[in-house]
Motif scaffolding. Sequence first.
Motif, PDB file in Angstrom:
ATOM      1  N   ALA A   5     -17.254  -0.197  -0.974  1.00 20.57           N
ATOM      2  CA  ALA A   5     -15.857   0.017  -0.565  1.00 20.57           C
ATOM      3  C   ALA A   5     -15.448   1.464  -0.839  1.00 20.57           C
ATOM      4  CB  ALA A   5     -14.944  -0.941  -1.304  1.00 20.57           C
ATOM      5  N   ASP A   6     -14.636   2.027   0.051  1.00 16.29           N
ATOM      6  CA  ASP A   6     -14.118   3.378  -0.182  1.00 16.29           C
ATOM      7  C   ASP A   6     -13.043   3.340  -1.250  1.00 16.29           C
ATOM      8  OD1 ASP A   6     -15.364   4.967   2.184  1.00 16.29           O
ATOM      9  OD2 ASP A   6     -14.665   3.089   3.054  1.00 16.29           O
ATOM     10  N   GLY A  66     -10.971   0.577  -3.983  1.00 19.06           N
ATOM     11  CA  GLY A  66     -10.938  -0.764  -4.556  1.00 19.06           C
ATOM     12  C   GLY A  66      -9.740  -0.969  -5.444  1.00 19.06           C
ATOM     13  N   GLY A  89     -17.251   4.079  -3.418  1.00 22.03           N
ATOM     14  CA  GLY A  89     -15.943   4.720  -3.419  1.00 22.03           C
ATOM     15  C   GLY A  89     -15.310   4.710  -4.787  1.00 22.03           C
ATOM     16  N   LYS A  90     -14.013   4.712  -4.799  1.00 26.72           N
ATOM     17  CA  LYS A  90     -13.333   4.729  -6.098  1.00 26.72           C
ATOM     18  C   LYS A  90     -12.467   3.502  -6.289  1.00 26.72           C
ATOM     19  CE  LYS A  90     -10.360   8.220  -4.106  1.00 26.72           C
ATOM     20  NZ  LYS A  90      -9.879   9.546  -4.240  1.00 26.72           N
ATOM     21  N   VAL A 139      -9.117   2.352  -7.224  1.00 27.49           N
ATOM     22  CA  VAL A 139      -7.805   2.991  -7.233  1.00 27.49           C
ATOM     23  C   VAL A 139      -7.017   2.570  -8.471  1.00 27.49           C
ATOM     24  CG1 VAL A 139      -5.660   3.272  -5.933  1.00 27.49           C
ATOM     25  CG2 VAL A 139      -7.829   3.025  -4.716  1.00 27.49           C
ATOM     26  N   ALA A 198      -1.436  -0.712  -8.346  1.00 20.84           N
ATOM     27  CA  ALA A 198      -2.292   0.253  -7.654  1.00 20.84           C
ATOM     28  C   ALA A 198      -1.944   0.387  -6.173  1.00 20.84           C
ATOM     29  CB  ALA A 198      -3.756  -0.159  -7.806  1.00 20.84           C
ATOM     30  N   VAL A 199      -1.080  -0.507  -5.684  1.00 23.08           N
ATOM     31  CA  VAL A 199      -0.794  -0.537  -4.245  1.00 23.08           C
ATOM     32  C   VAL A 199      -0.217   0.783  -3.698  1.00 23.08           C
ATOM     33  CG1 VAL A 199       0.625  -1.642  -2.457  1.00 23.08           C
ATOM     34  CG2 VAL A 199      -0.695  -3.044  -4.050  1.00 23.08           C
ATOM     35  N   LEU A 250      -2.931   3.271  -3.254  1.00 19.35           N
ATOM     36  CA  LEU A 250      -3.842   2.893  -2.170  1.00 19.35           C
ATOM     37  C   LEU A 250      -3.244   3.256  -0.809  1.00 19.35           C
ATOM     38  CD1 LEU A 250      -6.348   1.428  -0.998  1.00 19.35           C
ATOM     39  CD2 LEU A 250      -5.035  -0.697  -1.085  1.00 19.35           C
ATOM     40  N   VAL A 251      -1.980   2.929  -0.631  1.00 19.65           N
ATOM     41  CA  VAL A 251      -1.331   3.219   0.653  1.00 19.65           C
ATOM     42  C   VAL A 251      -1.315   4.728   0.895  1.00 19.65           C
ATOM     43  CG1 VAL A 251       0.843   3.070   1.936  1.00 19.65           C
ATOM     44  CG2 VAL A 251       0.025   1.096   0.633  1.00 19.65           C
ATOM     45  N   LEU A 294      -3.463   6.921  -0.239  1.00 23.08           N
ATOM     46  CA  LEU A 294      -4.828   7.342   0.097  1.00 23.08           C
ATOM     47  C   LEU A 294      -5.191   6.972   1.538  1.00 23.08           C
ATOM     48  CD1 LEU A 294      -6.603   6.359  -3.238  1.00 23.08           C
ATOM     49  CD2 LEU A 294      -6.476   8.678  -2.283  1.00 23.08           C
ATOM     50  N   LEU A 295      -4.782   5.780   1.955  1.00 25.40           N
ATOM     51  CA  LEU A 295      -5.095   5.345   3.323  1.00 25.40           C
ATOM     52  C   LEU A 295      -4.368   6.225   4.342  1.00 25.40           C
ATOM     53  CD1 LEU A 295      -4.978   1.426   3.016  1.00 25.40           C
ATOM     54  CD2 LEU A 295      -7.003   2.874   3.246  1.00 25.40           C
ATOM     55  N   GLN A 296      -3.190   6.719   3.952  1.00 28.75           N
ATOM     56  CA  GLN A 296      -2.423   7.567   4.871  1.00 28.75           C
ATOM     57  C   GLN A 296      -2.917   9.003   4.862  1.00 28.75           C
ATOM     58  OE1 GLN A 296       1.766   6.809   3.709  1.00 28.75           O
ATOM     59  NE2 GLN A 296       2.081   6.750   5.930  1.00 28.75           N
ATOM     60  N   GLU A 332      -5.576  10.572   2.822  1.00 32.65           N
ATOM     61  CA  GLU A 332      -6.996  10.927   2.684  1.00 32.65           C
ATOM     62  C   GLU A 332      -7.824  10.316   3.830  1.00 32.65           C
ATOM     63  OE1 GLU A 332      -9.170  11.315  -1.349  1.00 32.65           O
ATOM     64  OE2 GLU A 332      -9.891   9.429  -0.494  1.00 32.65           O
ATOM     65  N   ALA A 333      -7.733   8.990   3.971  1.00 30.70           N
ATOM     66  CA  ALA A 333      -8.524   8.315   5.004  1.00 30.70           C
ATOM     67  C   ALA A 333      -7.881   8.451   6.381  1.00 30.70           C
ATOM     68  CB  ALA A 333      -8.694   6.844   4.639  1.00 30.70           C
ATOM     69  N   LYS A 334      -6.565   8.650   6.393  1.00 21.86           N
ATOM     70  CA  LYS A 334      -5.805   8.797   7.644  1.00 21.86           C
ATOM     71  C   LYS A 334      -6.062   7.647   8.630  1.00 21.86           C
ATOM     72  CE  LYS A 334      -5.354  13.835   7.566  1.00 21.86           C
ATOM     73  NZ  LYS A 334      -6.135  14.268   6.393  1.00 21.86           N
ATOM     74  N   VAL A 335      -6.011   6.431   8.113  1.00 22.12           N
ATOM     75  CA  VAL A 335      -6.232   5.281   8.999  1.00 22.12           C
ATOM     76  C   VAL A 335      -4.967   4.472   9.267  1.00 22.12           C
ATOM     77  CG1 VAL A 335      -8.690   5.019   8.572  1.00 22.12           C
ATOM     78  CG2 VAL A 335      -7.069   3.888   7.049  1.00 22.12           C
ATOM     79  N   ILE A 336      -3.912   4.724   8.494  1.00 13.59           N
ATOM     80  CA  ILE A 336      -2.651   4.025   8.827  1.00 13.59           C
ATOM     81  C   ILE A 336      -1.514   5.046   8.950  1.00 13.59           C
ATOM     82  CG2 ILE A 336      -3.223   1.778   7.853  1.00 13.59           C
ATOM     83  CD1 ILE A 336      -1.515   2.523   5.390  1.00 13.59           C
TER      84      ILE A 336
END
Lengths: 319, 248
Positions: free
Chosen positions: A296-297, A299, B224-225, B227, B233-234, B237-238, B240-242, B244-248
Amino acid sequence: MKVLVFAEQRNGEFRKAAVEALCEGRRLADGELIAVVIGKGAADLGGQLGAYGADKILAFDHDLLELYSTEGFTACLQKAAETVSPDAILMAATAMGRDLAPRLGARLDVPVLADVTKLSFTDGNIEAVRPVYAGKLNVTVRSKKSPGIATTRPKAFLPTEPDGSKTAEVVAMDAAVGDLKARVKQVQSEAEGMIELTEADFIVSGGRGMKSAENFKIIEDLAKVLGGAVGASRAAVDSDWRGHGDQVGQTGKVVAPTLYIAAGISGAIQHLAGMTSSKVIVAINKDADAPIFKIADYGIVGDAMEVLPVLTEAIKAVK
Amino acid sequence: MNILVCVKHVPDTETAVKIGSDGKSISTQDVNFILNPYDEYAVEEALKIKEDKGGEVTLITLGPEEAKKTLRTGLAMGADKAIHLPCDAPPDSLSIANALAEVIKDIEYDLIFCGKQAMDNDNAQVPIMLAEKLGLPNVSAITKLELEDGTAVAHREFEGGVEVVETSLPAVISAHKGLNEPRYASLKGIMMAKKKPIEDKPCDCGDAAIEIVDVTYPQQRAGGKIVGEGTEAVPELVKLLQEEAKVI
């Protein structure tokens, strides 16, 4: 090299994966790219494929071709292949394509490179990379006969932007679709708006940690906010919490979404094989040592049932 | 009703498969081989029909000598007899379908079942190619089956729904998960299987129609890491997804 692509459509709509196959056909063909459209209104439908680079559309329109049949569609593609003598034939590795391609291959006595993720021509024959053992290995294979046939894995090939200024010549075709031994009597469609796992950009999957069928409501809520699909591990499917059509992994579907969220899934090797090609993987699991965290990237160690609703609200707020 | 079931001897799905020394096949060292899981659904469906309508269930496999172990598994579930077509390295689907058809054309049957795909090479092609070579209709990857007089009605899933397909018989039908719950072999079944006949028949796979260029491991994902823990941690995570990963 001349390439023939079967452009799958249902109810007048081309499948995303069919457009991907067509665009890959364009990249592959240094000569003519011919698309085959089968079904009611095929000639009208076919015209739009010029925008993706098709030079010519062979349209088979017949009452008996309104619904899919292996024999009827094989007869059409056989006729198309005889008409244009392509160097390769492509179609999407969908339920239809994976049924049709082998039948066509056996008819033409050529092999099929199934569910491929990369394609090229080598010495006049098609060569492809295909995942085997549900993605545990990749094998590079080359057809020894021509025309080589390949089915392209959904989402493995990027579609190009349509160019509305390009048009294609549409040729009405006729094939002997007489006596079908097997035919679709009825199509039971799923609810509107359901997103197919293999085509989804976002997947939220639940496993044993979800504890019950009812708790998948939490998964559905997050999937809905993301505009994605719901998946499940084998443990969840074998417990009858979800239908087997939702299963991700070996004995289920192989998926490659932009974002895969695994909730309450420990990460058995069979499951990992089916989702490891996802662009970004998020895992939520109580057990910090669960194998899923190794791939997982991102977790979160915690109870998926508590974390997911908070995550759903947080994503809703930023979407 | 006499039913043929095509089965395959494949590595257990729990196997972490390794590339063999030739770089073109897998290492079979320390690998446990099993009856292909999709074929279990095919065997089960054949046995259910036999129990309902009578007749005989015959298994057929093309593979190395060790594949007889898989035939014994199916015989222990309740199949009556088996045919083994010796072939140390089964080639591509087209060649296998040709070899199977050559043997099957001389056998009497009312229906042929297969698993929808073998869980080694994931081709999902032999049942359909076999049908074409035998001049029979095929219905692939079914999740429900009802037999009527001389016809069968099967459910077949596609992206977005289910097709209800009616076919004349004989036909080649391939089984998907969901069709039934395969039975476990009983102790008595296992004992009886040892005495059931396995017939060796020569077969010719001819020249392979596909060349294997190489076999490689897919790119491994870097770990990965973590979080954080729990709901706290939510927000991170959100973010990072926005960002770093730029997926949402």
